[in-house]
Motif scaffolding. Structure first.
Motif, PDB file in Angstrom:
ATOM      1  N   VAL A  85       0.854  -1.183   0.000  1.00 51.37           N
ATOM      2  CA  VAL A  85       0.000   0.000   0.000  1.00 51.37           C
ATOM      3  C   VAL A  85       0.898   1.244   0.000  1.00 51.37           C
ATOM      4  O   VAL A  85       1.875   1.310   0.745  1.00 51.37           O
ATOM      5  N   GLY A  86       0.572   2.224  -0.821  1.00 56.60           N
ATOM      6  CA  GLY A  86       1.348   3.457  -0.858  1.00 56.60           C
ATOM      7  C   GLY A  86       2.337   3.491  -2.002  1.00 56.60           C
ATOM      8  O   GLY A  86       2.572   2.484  -2.687  1.00 56.60           O
ATOM      9  N   ASP A  87       2.926   4.658  -2.189  1.00 56.91           N
ATOM     10  CA  ASP A  87       3.828   4.882  -3.322  1.00 56.91           C
ATOM     11  C   ASP A  87       5.291   4.628  -2.980  1.00 56.91           C
ATOM     12  O   ASP A  87       6.117   4.499  -3.881  1.00 56.91           O
ATOM     13  N   GLN A  88       5.631   4.588  -1.708  1.00 51.82           N
ATOM     14  CA  GLN A  88       7.022   4.450  -1.317  1.00 51.82           C
ATOM     15  C   GLN A  88       7.459   2.985  -1.347  1.00 51.82           C
ATOM     16  O   GLN A  88       6.720   2.102  -0.895  1.00 51.82           O
ATOM     17  N   PRO A  89       8.660   2.704  -1.880  1.00 47.76           N
ATOM     18  CA  PRO A  89       9.162   1.322  -1.842  1.00 47.76           C
ATOM     19  C   PRO A  89       9.478   0.911  -0.414  1.00 47.76           C
ATOM     20  O   PRO A  89       9.658   1.756   0.474  1.00 47.76           O
ATOM     21  N   LEU A  90       9.543  -0.369  -0.191  1.00 45.41           N
ATOM     22  CA  LEU A  90       9.902  -0.902   1.121  1.00 45.41           C
ATOM     23  C   LEU A  90      11.421  -0.883   1.245  1.00 45.41           C
ATOM     24  O   LEU A  90      12.124  -1.410   0.383  1.00 45.41           O
ATOM     25  N   ALA A  91      11.913  -0.260   2.295  1.00 46.99           N
ATOM     26  CA  ALA A  91      13.363  -0.127   2.482  1.00 46.99           C
ATOM     27  C   ALA A  91      13.992  -1.500   2.675  1.00 46.99           C
ATOM     28  O   ALA A  91      13.436  -2.378   3.347  1.00 46.99           O
ATOM     29  N   SER A  92      15.147  -1.714   2.081  1.00 52.32           N
ATOM     30  CA  SER A  92      15.834  -3.005   2.183  1.00 52.32           C
ATOM     31  C   SER A  92      16.224  -3.287   3.623  1.00 52.32           C
ATOM     32  O   SER A  92      16.455  -2.383   4.422  1.00 52.32           O
ATOM     33  N   GLY A  93      16.268  -4.578   3.953  1.00 56.52           N
ATOM     34  CA  GLY A  93      16.631  -4.989   5.301  1.00 56.52           C
ATOM     35  C   GLY A  93      15.617  -5.960   5.879  1.00 56.52           C
ATOM     36  O   GLY A  93      14.771  -6.510   5.178  1.00 56.52           O
TER      37      GLY A  93
END
Length: 254
Positions: A82-90
């Protein structure tokens, strides 16, 4: 009108109110490690559109997602963020509700790279294990894969013999094909059910159907989970069941 169970409609996109808290540190979940069980659970979450709450290790705020699809053969699934931001790696912790009476939690570490041209679709692999916290009054014991566990009863002049998935002092869980489940519905009373609980114990009890949940098994195809509570059981048989649950719980992996 038919008595056959129907698959519930898929939920809409997750909303902020769907955020679930992580399990408390003092909770006592059990571990689900079998990839087939994990695959079936993820498939059920995908079918219903159940929200996933994601807690990235390096971010203060959780994210929301759904499971878009589960590979029928490989231990892979795809997240729909959900949302436009990618999921930060980790590393990230995932939390979801299971059927209203349990909570699922697992951890994965990835770069969370999206599929080409689909920024919200993120492929992932199954975790090695999931934590399952049951919010039920009676502790459940899963039946072994290669054991003699079955429920036999007669309904509408038809003889049934269904495999037993789990048992507790409060009831049992059965598995059936959709055809076998015709005639069963929530609230249905099953009289004089013969329960084979391993090689050495048989009890007879009256049951009430409390849950019908369609799901797809990687090995067996379309199936229906049938949750039943004990309606009537003799004291001596209940005591035998209590002893079996106690020994079965001791044998289950932590």
């Amino acid at each position: 009108m038919t008595d056959s169970p129907s698959r519930p409609p898929r939920k809409g996109p997750p909303r902020p109110a769907d955020v679930l808290a992580r399990m408390a540190p003092n909770a006592s979940p059990h571990a689900m490690r079998d990839p087939f069980d994990i695959g079936e659970t993820f498939t059920a979450l995908a079918d219903t559109g159940e929200p996933l709450t994601i807690y990235p290790a390096n971010l203060p705020e959780p994210r929301l997602a759904r499971i878009a699809s589960v590979d029928p053969e490989e231990p892979h699934f795809v997240l729909d963020l959900v949302g436009d931001q990618p999921l930060a790696s980790g590393r990230a912790t995932f939390v979801a509700a299971l059927g209203g009476n349990a909570k699922l939690q697992f951890e994965l570490e990835s770069d969370w790279a999206a599929l080409p041209g689909q920024p919200n679709m993120v492929p992932a692999v199954f975790p090695e294990s999931c934590l399952v916290l049951n919010r039920r009054s009676a502790q459940r014991c899963d039946t072994p894969l290669n054991g003699n566990y079955a429920a036999t009863f007669t309904l509408l002049n038809k003889q049934y013999e269904l495999p037993l998935c789990d048992y507790s002092t409060g009831g049992v869980g059965l598995r059936a094909t959709p055809d076998q489940a015709v005639g069963l519905h929530v609230g249905k009373k099953l009289k004089g059910v013969r329960l084979q609980l391993g090689p050495a114990l048989v009890i007879v009890a009256d049951l009430e159907v409390r849950l019908l949940r369609p799901f797809r098994s990687f090995l067996l195809g379309e199936q229906v989970q049938i949750g039943c509570s004990f309606e009537q059981i003799e004291m001596q048989m209940h005591q035998q069941l209590q002893r079996l649950v106690s020994t079965g719980r001791d044998r289950q992996p932590a």
